[in-house]
Design an enzyme around this catalytic site. Structure first.
Site, short mmCIF file in Angstrom:
data_model
loop_
_atom_site.label_atom_id
_atom_site.label_comp_id
_atom_site.label_asym_id
_atom_site.label_seq_id
_atom_site.Cartn_x
_atom_site.Cartn_y
_atom_site.Cartn_z
N ASN A 66 70.17 -81.74 40.57
CA ASN A 66 70.58 -80.59 41.21
C ASN A 66 69.77 -80.41 42.47
OD1 ASN A 66 72.50 -80.13 39.51
ND2 ASN A 66 71.22 -78.83 38.44
N TYR B 119 52.17 -42.27 65.28
CA TYR B 119 52.47 -42.65 63.69
C TYR B 119 52.91 -41.83 62.83
CZ TYR B 119 50.52 -44.68 59.39
OH TYR B 119 50.33 -45.09 58.22
N GLU C 239 69.11 -75.31 47.75
CA GLU C 239 70.10 -73.80 47.43
C GLU C 239 69.12 -72.56 47.54
OE1 GLU C 239 72.83 -74.77 43.74
OE2 GLU C 239 71.13 -76.12 43.74
N LYS D 115 72.66 -84.78 35.39
CA LYS D 115 72.53 -84.02 36.50
C LYS D 115 71.34 -84.17 37.36
CE LYS D 115 74.62 -80.29 37.06
NZ LYS D 115 75.68 -79.95 37.79
N ASN E 235 44.95 -45.65 62.64
CA ASN E 235 46.13 -46.05 63.41
C ASN E 235 46.11 -47.21 64.32
OD1 ASN E 235 47.15 -43.83 61.75
ND2 ASN E 235 47.42 -42.27 63.63
N HIS F 240 86.30 -76.98 60.49
CA HIS F 240 87.05 -76.25 59.21
C HIS F 240 86.70 -77.10 57.97
CE1 HIS F 240 89.69 -74.13 62.37
NE2 HIS F 240 89.68 -75.41 62.90
N LYS G 62 54.37 -53.67 56.19
CA LYS G 62 53.88 -54.89 55.56
C LYS G 62 54.64 -55.75 54.60
CE LYS G 62 49.85 -52.70 57.39
NZ LYS G 62 50.71 -51.55 57.00
N SER H 42 48.01 -48.44 49.88
CA SER H 42 48.65 -49.96 50.52
C SER H 42 47.86 -51.08 50.12
CB SER H 42 48.67 -49.55 51.79
OG SER H 42 47.51 -49.25 52.46
N SER I 58 68.98 -80.96 34.64
CA SER I 58 69.55 -79.94 33.84
C SER I 58 69.12 -80.07 32.45
CB SER I 58 71.13 -79.98 33.72
OG SER I 58 71.55 -79.29 32.82
N1 ARG Z 1 47.18 -47.79 55.34
C1 ARG Z 1 47.98 -47.17 56.68
C2 ARG Z 1 49.15 -48.05 57.20
O1 ARG Z 1 49.03 -49.20 56.68
C3 ARG Z 1 46.69 -47.27 57.56
C4 ARG Z 1 47.06 -46.10 58.60
C5 ARG Z 1 46.77 -44.80 58.27
N2 ARG Z 1 46.83 -43.82 58.97
C6 ARG Z 1 46.87 -42.60 58.53
N3 ARG Z 1 47.20 -41.47 59.77
N4 ARG Z 1 47.07 -42.04 57.48
O2 ARG Z 1 49.87 -47.78 58.02
#
Ligand code: ARG
Length: 458
Positions: free
Chosen positions: A282, A314, A287, A280, A107, A153, A322, A20, A274
């Site tokens: 725009n 967890y 948008e 133009k 966690n 409307h 994220k 991650s 454009s």
């Molecule tokens: N990179 C993990 C997350 O964003 C961190 C937590 C990892 N925990 C685990 N028990 N493997 O959730």
């Protein structure tokens, strides 16, 4: 970090799917802050020695300085920001670094970091929304008496004032602000110390870490704390609703800027040309704000579906929390900035708006209301008489107030020449002076109240 139990390292695929760090490196500031709070507490509670705590704190400062200067290195083998930081800390200060992870787990660490990040994101959005409110209120104040057609409307319905129309968006944004404030309040509890899921056997002080990180209190249940992402969903929900408001406002600008309307000239700085049609200009920014609302809402749906059906506590699915939050936050900030500029820097063509308000028999209701008030005719009957007058005017291709009195009297003899004063668009908006109505007097009051709320000069 967990090699003790394993005979072999992870495969390349495992490394890639697991990592991650490509996105959670955005949490580095929060991760360092939470680690600092944690180790200071461990030292104060004599869980690690004062000397080790000092070494860890100094090392964390150095890691932070490196991240600030060079960015966060992305080594998939280290999985995430938590392990990346800890491993660099170990390189810098040696074995004492291994004491930082006492009485915590990734966690509770990630739950804490992410709450801190979302809290910062909320504060940033609130600043942006306040800027948008100021822009709306400023234009509304200038245009409290500018007349435009009000639509239902998308058909011309009754004349309204531009100030009133803009203040409608001020109300929407005010509700957004309160939704974000509400999300922030519920978010502001500290998961740190919940450890992996069950709490810890070490004599930690959770009040101390909560306070150090500006949380109101520690979370009450460790199982919930490590697996709760409601705070992210609350944020995304508020973001999605806000983006819908921005999208509606953007759509108004798209319509208003089109040539058949010609109500507004958008600033060059927020328009594009454009590559083929030289004439133009725009409304691309508007948008894209409209388009971004779809993506932001998609982020909300994405996290809702991720969380659905996860048992306590967890699960790794939660690592996918994220990217949608980061994406939504980025798109929302851009959208707010674009709409703030659009509201502040657009020029409204008020004479064109007024002309449009005179089209489409927008003051027909005023004729009906006049019949009720002046001739004591029940509204339903007045509505019928007015319908006949509109039909006659339409047949002749003239406005209501251009019908000769004799013709109006032929429809209903109770009409007299005082009626013409009620049929102008100015009279129409001035008459709608009920609380919250479109009359310039009401708009001035709404604007004055809003300026006070926003701490602007009267
Ligand atoms: N990179 C993990 C997350 O964003 C961190 C937590 C990892 N925990 C685990 N028990 N493997 O959730």
């Amino acid at each position: 970090m967990w090699g003790g139990r394993f005979a072999e390292g992870p495969s390349a695929i495992m490394r890639e799917i697991n990592a991650s760090i490509p996105f959670d490196k955005a949490l580095w500031r929060q991760d360092i802050a939470a680690s600092r709070a944690h180790v200071a507490m461990l030292g104060a509670c004599d869980i690690v020695s004062g000397e080790d705590a000092e070494a860890i704190l100094a090392g964390l400062d150095q890691v932070a300085a490196e991240y600030e200067a060079n960015g966060v290195p992305e080594d998939w083998a280290l999985e995430d920001i938590h392990m990346t930081t800890e491993s660099r800390l170990a390189e810098l200060i040696g074995p004492a670094a291994g004491r930082l992870h006492t009485a915590r787990s990734r966690n509770d660490q990630v739950a804490t970091d992410f709450r801190l990040w979302v809290r910062d994101a909320i504060d940033q959005v609130m600043d942006g929304l306040q800027g948008l409110q100021r822009a709306l209120v400023t234009q509304a104040g200038e245009h409290n008496g500018s007349i435009m057609p009000g639509f239902t409307h998308l058909q011309i319905a009754q004349p309204v004032t531009l100030g009133h129309h803009l203040m409608a968006y001020y109300e929407m944004v005010s509700r957004d602000v309160s939704r974000f404030a509400d999300a922030r309040e519920r978010l502001n509890q500290c998961p740190l110390g919940s450890a992996a899921l069950a709490g810890t056997g070490f004599p930690i002080d959770r009040e101390m870490t909560a306070q150090a990180l500006d949380f109101d209190r520690p979370t009450a249940n460790s199982l919930d704390a490590v697996s709760d992402r409601d705070f992210a969903l609350d944020y995304l929900n508020a973001a999605a609703q806000c983006s819908l408001h921005l999208s509606r406002l953007a759509e108004e600008f798209v319509i208003w800027a089109s040539q058949p309307f010609g109500f507004v000239r958008m600033a060059d700085s927020l328009s594009t040309g454009s590559s083929i049609m030289p004439q133009k200009k725009n409304p691309d920014a508007a948008e894209l704000v409209r388009g971004h609302a779809g993506r932001i809402t998609g982020c909300l749906v994405s996290l809702m579906v991720t969380m659905k059906g996860l048992p306590l506590a967890y699960s790794k699915d939660m690592q996918d929390d994220k990217p949608p939050v980061f994406e939504a936050a980025n798109l929302l900030c851009l959208s707010i900035a674009a709409m703030t500029g659009m509201v502040a820097d657009s020029t409204f063509n008020t004479s064109r708006m007024r002309q449009a308000a005179e089209m489409g028999y927008a003051t027909a209701t005023d004729l009906a209301d006049w019949l009720v008030r002046q001739a004591d005719i029940p509204f339903r009957e007045a509505h019928h008489i007015t319908g006949a007058a509109v039909k006659l005017a339409e047949g002749r291709g003239v406005a209501l107030d251009q019908l000769p009195l004799a013709d109006l009297q032929a429809i209903d003899s109770r009409i007299d020449d005082r009626v013409f004063a009620a049929l102008s668009v100015e009279a129409s908006v001035a008459a709608r002076n009920s609380y919250g109505g479109t009359a310039p007097e009401q708009v001035r009051k709404q604007v004055a109240g809003a300026r006070k709320t926003l701490g602007m000069e009267p």
